[in-house]
Design a protein around this motif. Structure first.
Motif: not given
Lengths: 537, 230
Positions: A439, B170, B183, A488-490, A537, B173-174, B179-181, B46-47, A512, A493
């Protein structure tokens, strides 16, 4: 194949118009260059061996002292305009395929001017007299030994149909009716302008138009398809395509003066209705339709306001009146007309209103399409958005359009509502390596705003040339908010764009990040500075 | 013939814009009711934008016209992924001082109007709710996390359904990987005229597994999962 009989056509051909349009005489050694390649060369330059499409360097080496001029397509069109206007004076509609080539049907004017020959000479004379204003004045004298239809920078010819007439113009000849096929026969097959076809025919041993014309019509159709069959008709001198004549630009604007100047909305309502009816009546009488409507207003203090309205259907008097009323209302009620508040107590009003239709086309009853879909036909929707456009200006009401790109913000273009959108760019569907996977962030600031990322020791986190971060991100400050812990982060890139261009080269590394207060962000580091590209958001 | 003559002026189904089933459950109606005012408010997480996109996606892909006023930073690529039809979405990013007039005009023509809560005075908000009811449009007020201060008492009157975003997670993400998959957005839904008045639920965007559907623009909105509802 039933082909209409070709109409007698006069063609005015200006060889190497890009050179002439710049005011260069044929005896100057000039080459016009675009993208490093010669697109046109003067007669003198050609004598030295300069030929399109040589490379610029090659051209310069065959002709020392060659003046190289960059191409200016706009100037070519502008310079050709007086020529077209001169042709239009002969009374027949003029077709222009490109600057430097114009055609008109001779049927009407020939009778008036007493035969094709005298008509052609009259045209030639009219064109030649223009040379002075173009800086091309030469010594054209229709003397014996020199074809009267060939000038220094122009040629005129008459034949059946535009194709044969173009060939005739190159020689300054008048080909009699019915003689086109015989006239065309000796020309090289390449003159048809189809490289594919001519190379194939050449291998088959057909070198000239005459040879091509001698082939059976049905065989040509079977072997070369309808495109080939069309070219075959040309070679036979049966160019039956009608000339695509250009519509004459006319002054279609309507205007009215208000005395005394209107200061309130009610006073303008009647004017709007009246003007709208006049405009639509005038357009309808000419059988025209316009896609844009310009509204120009002059205030009593002499200021001018202008706004352009688009509508992707037919303008009716009611629609025009409505837009005009909204626009006047927006100007009168809104932030105030310019020129007010100068100490005098006098109110500023509108003293002149003018409606200018632009992008006028023949009204064929066809509606414009938007994104290849049916147009916005819901009048209620159109009216609502048009109303808001009246309040804020057309460019403040936009429709989004997805295009290709790597950053979320790059992938969206905005088109003012009602403007015919550019065709959906096909690059949106192409793979863009480095594009974010779904997303995508749901909030994307127009301009990325600054952020700061620190490691455990409170040091700025950077990314080196190999794409390795200098530390583990531990705390993130976004915008003006208090720092928040990273849960958490990644990343990183890396995105390396346009490395071949030193000015446009951009190297970024994306991360991210999810913070302890629940926020999810797309961050990027560009030249050591952190920015927020988007948030989830 | 007779059926046409005895048909009520407005059919019940004409009064509803389609909505994803998970939302229908929360709304208490099978669709977005025309003329209603909804609020999506950030309450510590958020959301809000995701919820707003989720609410309009079905209606938009079914042909409803949507407008967004004052929401300057909408992620339109994400909107497309949610299933919002961008060719029936019109944006007025900076309505400026004429915000109320602009929203009123949009309500006249659009089926759904998203507005940013800040920038509208209380009196204006009340009037706009009335306008939405008159014009049979759906007004969705979005008070994002940036507007937390303003949103403390957002749209007190006339809000039919209020979504408060109270939390979220989220997934994917580790620590330095992944990556954010997906939410998860936790919402508390308050309905004015329904029982129970408050419902709690978790909405997943795009889906708990984070799978990207092969046809995102149709499927994302439908993949919402209301696991953990109530």
């Amino acid at each position: 194949m039933k082909v209409p009989v070709p109409a007698r056509t006069l063609v005015l051909w200006c060889p190497d118009w890009p050179v002439s349009a710049g005011g260069h005489r044929p005896e100057e050694a000039v080459a016009v260059v675009a993208d490093g390649k010669v697109v046109a060369a003067s007669a003198a330059a050609r004598r030295s061996g300069v030929r399109p499409p040589q490379r610029r360097r090659q051209a310069e080496s065959c002709c020392p002292g060659l003046a190289v001029v960059p191409r200016d397509p706009g100037a070519e069109v502008r310079a050709f305009e007086p020529v077209v206007v001169a042709l239009e004076r002969f009374g027949a509609p003029v077709a222009v395929r490109r600057p430097g080539w114009a055609a008109l049907a001779t049927r009407g004017p020939t009778r008036y001017f007493g035969g094709e020959e005298s008509f052609a000479v009259d045209v030639a004379g009219a064109v030649e007299t223009l040379g002075e204003s173009l800086g091309l004045a030469g010594e054209y004298r229709p003397v014996a030994g020199r074809a009267p239809l060939v000038g220094d920078w122009w040629r005129v010819g008459i034949a059946d149909g535009p194709f044969a007439a173009t060939m005739a113009a190159q020689q300054g000849r008048i080909v009699p009716r019915g003689g086109a096929r015989a006239f065309l026969a000796p020309f090289d097959i390449e003159r048809l302008g189809s490289a594919q076809l001519s190379s194939l025919l050449r291998r088959l041993g057909v070198m000239t138009l005459g040879g091509f014309a001698a082939l059976e019509e049905t065989d040509v159709l079977a072997r070369f398809g309808s495109d080939g069959a069309r070219l075959h008709q040309l070679a036979r001198g049966r160019d039956g395509r009608p000339l695509d004549v250009r519509a004459r630009p006319r002054d279609l604007a309507v205007e009215t003066h208000l005395e005394p100047p209107a200061v309130d909305v009610d006073a303008t309502a009647f004017v709007a209705k009246n003007l709208a009816e006049r405009l639509c009546g005038r357009l309808a009488a000419e059988g025209l339709a316009c896609s844009f409507l310009g509204i120009e207003v002059e205030t009593s203090t002499g200021n001018r306001l202008e706004r352009r309205w688009a509508h992707d259907g037919a303008w009716t008097p009611a629609l025009v009146a409505e837009r005009l009323r909204w626009q006047l209302e927006a100007w009168l009620v809104g932030p105030g007309l310019p020129g007010g508040g100068d100490g005098t107590n006098e109110e500023v009003g509108i003293s002149r209103v003018r409606l200018v239709p632009t992008d006028v086309v023949a009204d064929t009853g066809r509606q414009l399409e938007l994104w290849g879909r049916p147009r916005v036909d819901d009048e209620r929707v159109v009216r609502a958005f048009a109303r808001v456009q009246g309040l804020l200006g057309p460019e403040e009401v936009v429709r989004p359009l997805l295009v290709g790109g790597r950053e979320p913000a790059e992938r969206v273009r905005f088109v003012p509502f009602g403007d015919p959108a550019p065709a959906r760019p096909d690059d949106a569907a192409l793979p863009w390596p480095g594009q974010l996977p779904s997303p995508n962030p749901t909030v994307v600031p127009r301009e990325p705003y600054p952020a700061e990322v620190l490691d455990r020791d409170g040091r700025h986190v950077g990314v080196d040339g190999r794409g390795t971060p200098s530390g583990v991100p531990v705390s993130v400050t976004v915008g003006g908010r208090p720092p928040s812990l990273v849960v958490a982060w990644a990343g990183p890139w890396p995105v390396d764009e346009q490395w071949w261009d030193t000015a446009a080269h951009r190297r970024r590394a994306r991360f991210q990040v999810v913070t302890a207060d629940g926020g999810g962000y797309l961050l990027a580091i560009d030249r050591g500075r952190w920015v927020v590209e988007g948030s989830y958001d | 013939m007779v059926a046409q003559r005895v048909r009520p002026l407005v059919l019940a189904r004409d009064e509803l814009l389609p909505v994803a089933p998970e939302f229908a459950e929360l709304l208490g109606t099978p669709g977005l009711r025309r003329g209603s005012t909804l609020a999506v408010v950030a309450d510590g997480a958020p959301g809000t934008t995701s919820v707003a996109f989720g609410l309009v996606a079905e209606a938009s892909s079914a042909g409803a016209w949507c407008a967004a006023a004052g929401l300057e930073d909408l992620g339109l690529v994400a909107a497309d992924e949610f299933g919002v039809a961008l060719d029936r979405l019109v944006l007025v990013p900076r309505p400026g001082k004429r915000f109320p007039t602009v929203v009123a005009a949009l309500l006249d023509g659009c089926d759904v109007v998203l507005v940013a809560a800040p920038g509208l005075a209380l009196a204006d908000r009340r009037q706009l709710s009335v306008r939405a009811r008159e014009r049979r449009a759906v007004l969705i007020v979005v008070a994002g996390s940036q507007a937390a201060a303003v949103a403390s008492r957002p749209w007190p009157d006339g809000v039919d359904v209020r979504f408060s975003v109270t939390g979220g997670v989220f997934v994917g993400l580790g620590a330095g990987s992944g990556r954010v998959r997906a939410h998860r957005v936790d919402v508390a839904v308050t309905r004015r005229a329904a029982s129970p008045r408050e419902t709690r639920a978790s909405l997943w965007f795009p889906s708990p597994s984070g799978e990207i559907p092969s046809q995102p623009r149709v499927a994302v909105g439908k993949r919402l999962d209301s696991a953990g509802a109530r």
